[in-house]
Structures are given as structure tokens and as C-alpha cells.
Design a protein around this motif. Structure first.
Motif, short mmCIF file in Angstrom:
data_model
loop_
_atom_site.label_atom_id
_atom_site.label_comp_id
_atom_site.label_asym_id
_atom_site.label_seq_id
_atom_site.Cartn_x
_atom_site.Cartn_y
_atom_site.Cartn_z
N GLN A 118 12.29 55.61 33.99
CA GLN A 118 11.56 56.80 34.40
C GLN A 118 9.84 56.22 34.87
OE1 GLN A 118 11.29 57.67 30.19
NE2 GLN A 118 12.83 59.17 30.07
N ASN A 119 9.93 55.45 34.04
CA ASN A 119 8.26 54.91 35.03
C ASN A 119 8.66 54.41 36.47
OD1 ASN A 119 5.61 53.74 35.24
ND2 ASN A 119 5.67 51.95 33.88
N THR A 120 9.42 53.25 36.57
CA THR A 120 9.91 53.47 38.20
C THR A 120 10.06 53.90 39.21
OG1 THR A 120 10.41 51.34 37.41
CG2 THR A 120 11.65 51.78 39.76
N LEU A 121 10.78 55.61 38.92
CA LEU A 121 11.13 56.84 39.16
C LEU A 121 10.16 57.24 39.72
CD1 LEU A 121 13.94 57.80 40.64
CD2 LEU A 121 13.31 58.85 38.05
N ALA A 122 8.82 57.46 39.14
CA ALA A 122 7.78 57.97 38.78
C ALA A 122 7.21 57.65 40.14
CB ALA A 122 7.01 58.07 38.15
N TYR A 123 6.83 55.58 40.28
CA TYR A 123 6.03 55.42 41.52
C TYR A 123 7.21 56.05 42.42
CZ TYR A 123 4.95 51.07 44.22
OH TYR A 123 4.18 50.61 45.27
N HIS A 124 8.28 55.67 42.29
CA HIS A 124 8.88 56.10 43.78
C HIS A 124 8.58 58.06 44.10
CE1 HIS A 124 11.81 53.24 44.63
NE2 HIS A 124 11.79 52.93 43.47
N TYR A 125 8.35 58.99 43.11
CA TYR A 125 7.70 59.80 43.80
C TYR A 125 6.28 59.80 43.90
CZ TYR A 125 11.96 62.42 42.17
OH TYR A 125 13.60 62.86 41.90
N TYR A 130 27.25 52.91 30.23
CA TYR A 130 26.28 51.49 29.60
C TYR A 130 24.72 51.27 29.67
CZ TYR A 130 25.57 46.36 27.31
OH TYR A 130 25.57 45.38 26.61
N LEU A 131 23.74 51.48 29.16
CA LEU A 131 22.64 51.86 30.16
C LEU A 131 21.64 50.13 30.37
CD1 LEU A 131 20.16 53.61 30.20
CD2 LEU A 131 19.00 52.95 28.40
N PRO A 132 22.18 49.24 30.09
CA PRO A 132 21.88 48.03 30.58
C PRO A 132 22.15 47.38 32.02
CG PRO A 132 21.33 47.35 28.51
CD PRO A 132 22.63 48.34 28.64
N ALA A 133 23.20 48.44 32.25
CA ALA A 133 23.72 47.74 33.40
C ALA A 133 23.40 49.17 34.52
CB ALA A 133 25.38 48.09 33.45
N ILE A 134 23.47 50.46 34.13
CA ILE A 134 22.27 50.94 34.55
C ILE A 134 21.45 51.12 35.21
CG2 ILE A 134 21.81 53.84 35.06
CD1 ILE A 134 24.10 54.34 33.30
N GLU A 135 20.25 50.03 34.93
CA GLU A 135 19.21 49.79 34.49
C GLU A 135 19.35 48.85 35.92
OE1 GLU A 135 16.77 50.55 31.11
OE2 GLU A 135 18.35 48.76 31.06
N GLU A 136 20.10 47.31 35.74
CA GLU A 136 20.40 46.48 36.30
C GLU A 136 20.73 47.16 38.06
OE1 GLU A 136 19.36 42.93 37.67
OE2 GLU A 136 18.95 43.86 35.33
N LEU A 137 21.60 47.69 37.90
CA LEU A 137 22.15 47.96 39.10
C LEU A 137 21.19 48.81 39.72
CD1 LEU A 137 24.87 48.30 40.73
CD2 LEU A 137 25.45 50.47 39.97
N TYR A 156 18.60 55.37 39.26
CA TYR A 156 17.31 55.62 37.75
C TYR A 156 17.07 56.47 37.49
CZ TYR A 156 14.64 51.28 39.60
OH TYR A 156 14.44 49.66 40.36
N HIS A 157 17.38 57.95 38.18
CA HIS A 157 17.66 59.03 37.59
C HIS A 157 18.67 58.59 36.22
CE1 HIS A 157 15.88 62.27 39.88
NE2 HIS A 157 15.55 61.33 40.61
N ARG A 158 19.62 58.07 36.74
CA ARG A 158 20.81 58.07 35.28
C ARG A 158 20.29 57.20 34.70
NH1 ARG A 158 26.43 57.53 36.64
NH2 ARG A 158 26.54 57.09 34.21
N ALA A 159 19.35 56.60 34.37
CA ALA A 159 18.91 55.43 33.48
C ALA A 159 17.96 56.11 32.91
CB ALA A 159 18.49 54.50 34.19
N ALA A 160 16.91 58.08 33.38
CA ALA A 160 15.99 57.79 33.40
C ALA A 160 16.48 59.15 31.76
CB ALA A 160 14.94 58.40 34.22
N ALA A 161 17.55 59.81 32.55
CA ALA A 161 17.83 60.50 31.92
C ALA A 161 18.65 59.99 30.15
CB ALA A 161 19.23 61.14 32.37
N LEU A 162 19.03 58.54 30.45
CA LEU A 162 19.14 58.79 28.69
C LEU A 162 18.72 57.63 27.73
CD1 LEU A 162 22.81 56.68 31.11
CD2 LEU A 162 22.55 58.72 28.77
N GLY A 163 17.21 58.04 29.26
CA GLY A 163 15.84 57.65 28.12
C GLY A 163 15.34 56.41 28.00
#
Length: 253
Positions: free
Chosen positions: A177-184, A137-144, A165-172
Motif C-alpha cells: 500500500q505504501n509503495t503503491l502510494a509512492y507510484h501514484y 501467497y502474500l510474501p510471494a506476491i510482495e516479492e514479485l 502491488y495492487h494484488r498485495a495491497a488488496a490482501l492487506g
């Protein structure tokens, strides 16, 4: 003509008859008859239908078609979550973690006495969100991901945050994706990786995230992680502006 009209009416009646009670309730809500939707949801919820319990909880929460009652809303969410309905687990987890008003108190010591739940309640809330996320469930993944990233109710854990974040990014999820980019870009919880950061920002931008386009513009303007280019900076700046206008005012090309 009369035969055609009669046939149309028969087909319409059959379609109406074939609709499930949940579909009938949804149709009632969409045409503005919230009271009818509540009537159908109530009957289904009493029979243990998890989806109906979840939808009825929303009606009680917002006072749609029935007097608002947050206590009943919470009870219905608990019933639906007990049946492992992912959206109910997620919503109940949020309610327990942040309170009815959604106020985050963990980061402000002066506010912690106002709304911060006890450690056992926090653990249960996060476990509920985990269960929902495990069902994709995408909202839960983003929240986690945000919970682990910011240390909301638990110690921050960058590695777990990156995983979710990777799980959520893979689901679109463009937010992920934006937050993960910041981490990288900042080597926060991961090894710095400019190509991956740029790719994630481009994915988010393609998905309509104007902030990602703005970040790409800034990178090209400064030459960080990419070859400096005023032309590319302007292209991405224009995309950010147009995307923002479309999202907020329906404008832009």
C-alpha cells in the motif's frame, strides 16, 4: 473431585491422540523440543508430506534440532515445491534468485560475479515465485512486485509491478500500500492520482505502517496532493512516532 480430575486427564489424552502428526511436531517445537519436531517431520517427509518437507528444510537451514545442512534443506525445498506447496515454491525461488546468503548482486556490477545466477536459473526462480503468487501467497506476491519494480534479475516492468502491488495491497500488505502510494504520487508506471495515493497511505497507516503516517505528515506539511494543514501534519507525525515506538519498543499510546 477425583472424578473431575480423571475426566480432565481422559479428555486431555483424547485431545493429544486426536492431534495430527504435524500438530504434534508444531507443539514440540513450541515447547522447545526441536529434536522431537525433527523426528516427526523426518518421518512425514519420507512419506512425501510437503508441509513436513518444508518445515524440515527450515530445521536443516537453521540447525534446529539437527546439524545444519544447507544441501539437505535445498533438496527438501525442491521436493515440497514439486508438490506446489506455495511457501516452498517461494522459499526455493528466493534461494535460487538471491543465493543462500540472500545477497542481491544484480544492481552492483562489481558484485555480479559473486552470486548472480545464470539466466536460466533466474527465470526458473522467478517462475517459482510466480507459481506461489498465483496461489495467493502474500510474501510471494510482495516479492514479485519488488522484482518487477526494481528489475531484480529481469528488466524492470512498472506495469507488472503495479499489478502485483495492487494484488498485495488488496490482501492487506501495508508495504505494498505504501509503495503503491509512492507510484501514484510520482506517476511512476501509473497516472498520477492524489486521492488514490492518500487513500493507500491511510490504509497502510491504519495497518500500523509508521512510514505511511510519516509520509502523510509530510504531504500535509507541504500541501502536496492535500490541502496544506499544520494541524493534520502534526497529527500524522505523532501517529508515526507512536506507531514506530510501539513497533520497536512497545511504547507509545
Amino acid at each position: 473431585m477425583k472424578r473431575l480430575l480423571a475426566l480432565t486427564l481422559v479428555l486431555a489424552a483424547c485431545a493429544s491422540f486426536a492431534a495430527t502428526p504435524l500438530e504434534q511436531a508444531k507443539a514440540a517445537a513450541e515447547r522447545g523440543d526441536a529434536a522431537e519436531a525433527v523426528r516427526i517431520y523426518s518421518a512425514l517427509a519420507a512419506d512425501g508430506n510437503a508441509k513436513a518437507q518444508y518445515n524440515l528444510a527450515y530445521c536443516y537451514q537453521e540447525g534446529l534440532g539437527i546439524a545444519a545442512d544447507r544441501s539437505k534443506a535445498r533438496t527438501l525445498l525442491q521436493q515440497a515445491a514439486a508438490q506446489h506447496l506455495p511457501e516452498a515454491e517461494y522459499r526455493l525461488g528466493l534461494l535460487l534468485l538471491y543465493g543462500t546468503d540472500g545477497v542481491i548482486t544484480y544492481e552492483a556490477p562489481a558484485m555480479q560475479s559473486y552470486n548472480t545466477p545464470s539466466p536460466p536459473v533466474r527465470r526458473y526462480a522467478i517462475a517459482l515465485i510466480n507459481r506461489s503468487a498465483a496461489q495467493a501467497y502474500l510474501p510471494a506476491i510482495e516479492e514479485l512486485a519488488a522484482i518487477y519494480d526494481r528489475g531484480i534479475g529481469i528488466p524492470a516492468d512498472s506495469r507488472r509491478a503495479i499489478y502485483w502491488y495492487h494484488r498485495a495491497a488488496a490482501l492487506g500488505s501495508t508495504t505494498a500500500q505504501n509503495t503503491l502510494a509512492y507510484h501514484y504520487l510520482r506517476a511512476d508506471g501509473v497516472v498520477r492520482n492524489c486521492p488514490v495515493a492518500r487513500q493507500l497511505l491511510e490504509q497502510a497507516a491504519a495497518g500500523g505502517d509508521w512510514a505511511a503516517s510519516g509520509e502523510l505528515s509530510a504531504l500535509y506539511r507541504s500541501g502536496e496532493c492535500v490541502e496544506k494543514s499544520a494541524v493534520q501534519a502534526e497529527i500524522w507525525q505523532k501517529k508515526a512516532r507512536d506507531t514506530y515506538l510501539r513497533a520497536t519498543h512497545g511504547q507509545g499510546k
